[in-house]
Scaffold this motif. Structure first.
Motif, PDB file in Angstrom:
ATOM      1  N   VAL A  76       0.836  -1.207   0.000  1.00 38.43           N
ATOM      2  CA  VAL A  76       0.000   0.000   0.000  1.00 38.43           C
ATOM      3  C   VAL A  76       0.871   1.258   0.000  1.00 38.43           C
ATOM      4  O   VAL A  76       0.651   2.195  -0.789  1.00 38.43           O
ATOM      5  CB  VAL A  76      -0.941  -0.005   1.224  1.00 38.43           C
ATOM      6  CG1 VAL A  76      -1.643   1.342   1.361  1.00 38.43           C
ATOM      7  CG2 VAL A  76      -1.970  -1.122   1.100  1.00 38.43           C
ATOM      8  N   LEU A  77       1.887   1.283   0.889  1.00 36.25           N
ATOM      9  CA  LEU A  77       2.763   2.459   0.958  1.00 36.25           C
ATOM     10  C   LEU A  77       3.533   2.667  -0.340  1.00 36.25           C
ATOM     11  O   LEU A  77       3.719   3.801  -0.803  1.00 36.25           O
ATOM     12  CB  LEU A  77       3.741   2.319   2.136  1.00 36.25           C
ATOM     13  CG  LEU A  77       3.124   2.386   3.538  1.00 36.25           C
ATOM     14  CD1 LEU A  77       4.190   2.140   4.606  1.00 36.25           C
ATOM     15  CD2 LEU A  77       2.449   3.733   3.776  1.00 36.25           C
ATOM     16  N   SER A  78       3.984   1.569  -0.943  1.00 36.20           N
ATOM     17  CA  SER A  78       4.720   1.680  -2.211  1.00 36.20           C
ATOM     18  C   SER A  78       3.807   2.145  -3.336  1.00 36.20           C
ATOM     19  O   SER A  78       4.238   2.887  -4.227  1.00 36.20           O
ATOM     20  CB  SER A  78       5.359   0.341  -2.572  1.00 36.20           C
ATOM     21  OG  SER A  78       6.319  -0.016  -1.616  1.00 36.20           O
ATOM     22  N   ALA A  79       2.550   1.682  -3.321  1.00 35.21           N
ATOM     23  CA  ALA A  79       1.587   2.149  -4.328  1.00 35.21           C
ATOM     24  C   ALA A  79       1.403   3.659  -4.215  1.00 35.21           C
ATOM     25  O   ALA A  79       1.395   4.373  -5.234  1.00 35.21           O
ATOM     26  CB  ALA A  79       0.256   1.435  -4.145  1.00 35.21           C
ATOM     27  N   ILE A  80       1.285   4.161  -2.971  1.00 35.90           N
ATOM     28  CA  ILE A  80       1.149   5.611  -2.764  1.00 35.90           C
ATOM     29  C   ILE A  80       2.419   6.334  -3.234  1.00 35.90           C
ATOM     30  O   ILE A  80       2.348   7.371  -3.910  1.00 35.90           O
ATOM     31  CB  ILE A  80       0.873   5.907  -1.273  1.00 35.90           C
ATOM     32  CG1 ILE A  80      -0.489   5.324  -0.865  1.00 35.90           C
ATOM     33  CG2 ILE A  80       0.926   7.408  -1.001  1.00 35.90           C
ATOM     34  CD1 ILE A  80      -0.741   5.344   0.626  1.00 35.90           C
ATOM     35  N   THR A  81       3.580   5.740  -2.918  1.00 38.52           N
ATOM     36  CA  THR A  81       4.847   6.342  -3.350  1.00 38.52           C
ATOM     37  C   THR A  81       4.920   6.414  -4.876  1.00 38.52           C
ATOM     38  O   THR A  81       5.337   7.430  -5.448  1.00 38.52           O
ATOM     39  CB  THR A  81       6.038   5.520  -2.816  1.00 38.52           C
ATOM     40  OG1 THR A  81       5.917   5.376  -1.404  1.00 38.52           O
ATOM     41  CG2 THR A  81       7.358   6.190  -3.152  1.00 38.52           C
ATOM     42  N   ILE A 196      -3.650   6.180 -15.448  1.00 40.03           N
ATOM     43  CA  ILE A 196      -2.186   6.131 -15.359  1.00 40.03           C
ATOM     44  C   ILE A 196      -1.744   6.003 -13.901  1.00 40.03           C
ATOM     45  O   ILE A 196      -0.828   5.237 -13.576  1.00 40.03           O
ATOM     46  CB  ILE A 196      -1.581   7.394 -16.024  1.00 40.03           C
ATOM     47  CG1 ILE A 196      -1.830   7.355 -17.530  1.00 40.03           C
ATOM     48  CG2 ILE A 196      -0.096   7.510 -15.728  1.00 40.03           C
ATOM     49  CD1 ILE A 196      -1.446   8.627 -18.259  1.00 40.03           C
ATOM     50  N   SER A 197      -2.414   6.722 -12.997  1.00 36.32           N
ATOM     51  CA  SER A 197      -2.073   6.617 -11.572  1.00 36.32           C
ATOM     52  C   SER A 197      -2.322   5.202 -11.052  1.00 36.32           C
ATOM     53  O   SER A 197      -1.519   4.661 -10.274  1.00 36.32           O
ATOM     54  CB  SER A 197      -2.898   7.614 -10.757  1.00 36.32           C
ATOM     55  OG  SER A 197      -2.543   8.935 -11.107  1.00 36.32           O
ATOM     56  N   ILE A 198      -3.426   4.598 -11.471  1.00 37.73           N
ATOM     57  CA  ILE A 198      -3.723   3.216 -11.045  1.00 37.73           C
ATOM     58  C   ILE A 198      -2.636   2.264 -11.562  1.00 37.73           C
ATOM     59  O   ILE A 198      -2.195   1.353 -10.849  1.00 37.73           O
ATOM     60  CB  ILE A 198      -5.117   2.795 -11.561  1.00 37.73           C
ATOM     61  CG1 ILE A 198      -6.207   3.564 -10.814  1.00 37.73           C
ATOM     62  CG2 ILE A 198      -5.329   1.296 -11.384  1.00 37.73           C
ATOM     63  CD1 ILE A 198      -7.605   3.357 -11.367  1.00 37.73           C
ATOM     64  N   THR A 199      -2.188   2.500 -12.790  1.00 34.20           N
ATOM     65  CA  THR A 199      -1.132   1.652 -13.355  1.00 34.20           C
ATOM     66  C   THR A 199       0.142   1.749 -12.523  1.00 34.20           C
ATOM     67  O   THR A 199       0.775   0.735 -12.201  1.00 34.20           O
ATOM     68  CB  THR A 199      -0.835   2.082 -14.808  1.00 34.20           C
ATOM     69  OG1 THR A 199      -2.050   2.043 -15.556  1.00 34.20           O
ATOM     70  CG2 THR A 199       0.191   1.179 -15.446  1.00 34.20           C
ATOM     71  N   PHE A 200       0.531   2.972 -12.175  1.00 33.60           N
ATOM     72  CA  PHE A 200       1.720   3.151 -11.333  1.00 33.60           C
ATOM     73  C   PHE A 200       1.515   2.509  -9.958  1.00 33.60           C
ATOM     74  O   PHE A 200       2.438   1.910  -9.394  1.00 33.60           O
ATOM     75  CB  PHE A 200       2.042   4.638 -11.173  1.00 33.60           C
ATOM     76  CG  PHE A 200       2.977   5.173 -12.215  1.00 33.60           C
ATOM     77  CD1 PHE A 200       4.339   5.245 -11.985  1.00 33.60           C
ATOM     78  CD2 PHE A 200       2.505   5.580 -13.452  1.00 33.60           C
ATOM     79  CE1 PHE A 200       5.213   5.721 -12.950  1.00 33.60           C
ATOM     80  CE2 PHE A 200       3.362   6.061 -14.428  1.00 33.60           C
ATOM     81  CZ  PHE A 200       4.715   6.131 -14.180  1.00 33.60           C
ATOM     82  N   ALA A 201       0.317   2.643  -9.406  1.00 25.19           N
ATOM     83  CA  ALA A 201       0.046   2.068  -8.081  1.00 25.19           C
ATOM     84  C   ALA A 201       0.181   0.548  -8.109  1.00 25.19           C
ATOM     85  O   ALA A 201       0.825  -0.045  -7.227  1.00 25.19           O
ATOM     86  CB  ALA A 201      -1.359   2.472  -7.627  1.00 25.19           C
ATOM     87  N   ILE A 202      -0.403  -0.088  -9.105  1.00 27.67           N
ATOM     88  CA  ILE A 202      -0.334  -1.556  -9.181  1.00 27.67           C
ATOM     89  C   ILE A 202       1.103  -2.012  -9.420  1.00 27.67           C
ATOM     90  O   ILE A 202       1.600  -2.934  -8.757  1.00 27.67           O
ATOM     91  CB  ILE A 202      -1.264  -2.074 -10.295  1.00 27.67           C
ATOM     92  CG1 ILE A 202      -2.728  -1.786  -9.934  1.00 27.67           C
ATOM     93  CG2 ILE A 202      -1.065  -3.567 -10.509  1.00 27.67           C
ATOM     94  CD1 ILE A 202      -3.712  -2.138 -11.038  1.00 27.67           C
ATOM     95  N   GLY A 203       1.791  -1.362 -10.349  1.00 29.59           N
ATOM     96  CA  GLY A 203       3.179  -1.732 -10.632  1.00 29.59           C
ATOM     97  C   GLY A 203       4.069  -1.558  -9.410  1.00 29.59           C
ATOM     98  O   GLY A 203       4.924  -2.410  -9.123  1.00 29.59           O
ATOM     99  N   SER A 204       3.862  -0.476  -8.651  1.00 29.99           N
ATOM    100  CA  SER A 204       4.681  -0.217  -7.464  1.00 29.99           C
ATOM    101  C   SER A 204       4.370  -1.229  -6.362  1.00 29.99           C
ATOM    102  O   SER A 204       5.268  -1.663  -5.628  1.00 29.99           O
ATOM    103  CB  SER A 204       4.426   1.203  -6.955  1.00 29.99           C
ATOM    104  OG  SER A 204       4.757   2.145  -7.956  1.00 29.99           O
ATOM    105  N   ALA A 205       3.107  -1.612  -6.238  1.00 30.47           N
ATOM    106  CA  ALA A 205       2.738  -2.623  -5.226  1.00 30.47           C
ATOM    107  C   ALA A 205       3.415  -3.959  -5.546  1.00 30.47           C
ATOM    108  O   ALA A 205       3.918  -4.650  -4.638  1.00 30.47           O
ATOM    109  CB  ALA A 205       1.217  -2.780  -5.188  1.00 30.47           C
TER     110      ALA A 205
END
Length: 299
Positions: A76-81, A196-205
């Motif tokens: 979760v924290l990485s997705a936010i980051t 695009i934000s959702i894509t970054f969130a999923i990839g970061s998670a």
């Protein structure tokens, strides 16, 4: 018989390592598929994910329950980051030449590395990562440890979850639509910025999960721990066909097997050379990668 056993052992080791590369490669390929950006800061998200997990496990102690908590909180924290990085650094450059975003991604990578290095809570020195007491199980003389089983099982579950999200959910359909045509998607009422934000969130998670798995297998973390796995996962994404989710999974597994077989049968010092040599070979033979498709651009 000994040779067959050794080959099977290296296959087990390669599948475990390749599963981690595949998780990281998914982040590269998803972001590239949506906005045609190679996010070189993805390895640093892995590093931050491992540090989030480190603080949780140091605070709560290591047990099956705390490991689950560490995975969930870290993802979760990485997705936010990841979303913050996208909004601050990449979104303002979205309509500029692609080279600007590429150079910015390298700058963000260095910024996160050195930012973590000077933060008192993280610091430049390597730290031992809290890990479980892993037992090895032997089947026909081939060993597989609890950590390797955990890596393979969690990676498969996360890959299935990602495939389900992309194929059967509304955000997943929006991601596929935006990857084909952003302007047409916007005309159809899809929020391109949110997608695009959702894509970054999923990839970061996924990178955070990979970071904890990597730290469990190689229990030491530092601000530069994401560099080499990040580069190898990028090669895996290109190998599989960057922009292709199945290609990233296949590329990651191929990379893991190539690395472990080189270490096991040739020379461990040549492993990185072989891995990056694969990138050159695939670019010469099939530039689109294993699952990539040729796309004709109108002049």
């Amino acid at each position: 018989m000994v040779l067959i056993r050794e080959i099977l052992q290296q296959m087990v080791n390669g599948l475990a390592l390749g599963s981690i590369y595949a998780l990281i490669a998914l982040g590269y390929t998803m972001v590239y598929g949506i906005i045609m950006l190679i996010n070189f800061a993805h390895g640093e998200i892995l590093m931050l994910g491992a540090f989030y997990g480190y603080f949780i496990l140091t605070w709560l102690g290591v047990s099956p329950l705390t490991l689950v908590i560490a995975f969930v909180v870290s993802m979760v924290l990485s997705a936010i980051t990841g979303v913050i990085v996208e909004r601050l650094f990449y979104k303002p450059l979205r309509n500029m030449p692609r080279i600007n975003s590429l150079i910015t991604a390298i700058g963000v990578s260095l910024f996160l590395q050195n930012g973590a290095r000077v933060l008192p809570a993280l610091g430049p020195n390597p730290r031992p990562f809290p890990t479980i007491d892993a037992k090895s199980h032997f089947i026909g003389g081939v060993g597989i440890s609890d950590i390797q089983i955990m890596i393979i099982v969690i990676s498969i579950l996360l890959m299935f979850l990602l495939t389900w999200i992309v194929d059967h959910t509304k955000p997943g359909k929006a991601m596929r639509a935006v990857s084909y045509d952003q302007d047409a998607s916007a005309l159809m009422g899809i929020s391109v910025n949110r997608t695009i934000s959702i894509t970054f969130a999923i990839g970061s998670a996924l990178a955070a999960a990979a970071g904890i798995l990597y730290a469990l297998a190689y229990p030491q973390i530092d601000p530069y721990m994401g560099v080499m796995p990040g580069l190898k996962a990028f090669v895996a994404a290109v190998l599989g066909g960057i922009g292709s989710i199945p290609g990233a999974m296949i590329g990651g597994l191929v990379m893991g097997l190539a690395e472990t077989f080189t270490k096991g049968f040739i020379n461990s010092q040549l492993a990185d050379a072989v891995v990056f040599g694969l990138l050159i070979v695939i670019l010469l033979i099939k530039p689109t990668g294993i699952m990539g498709k040729n796309i004709k651009e109108k002049v």
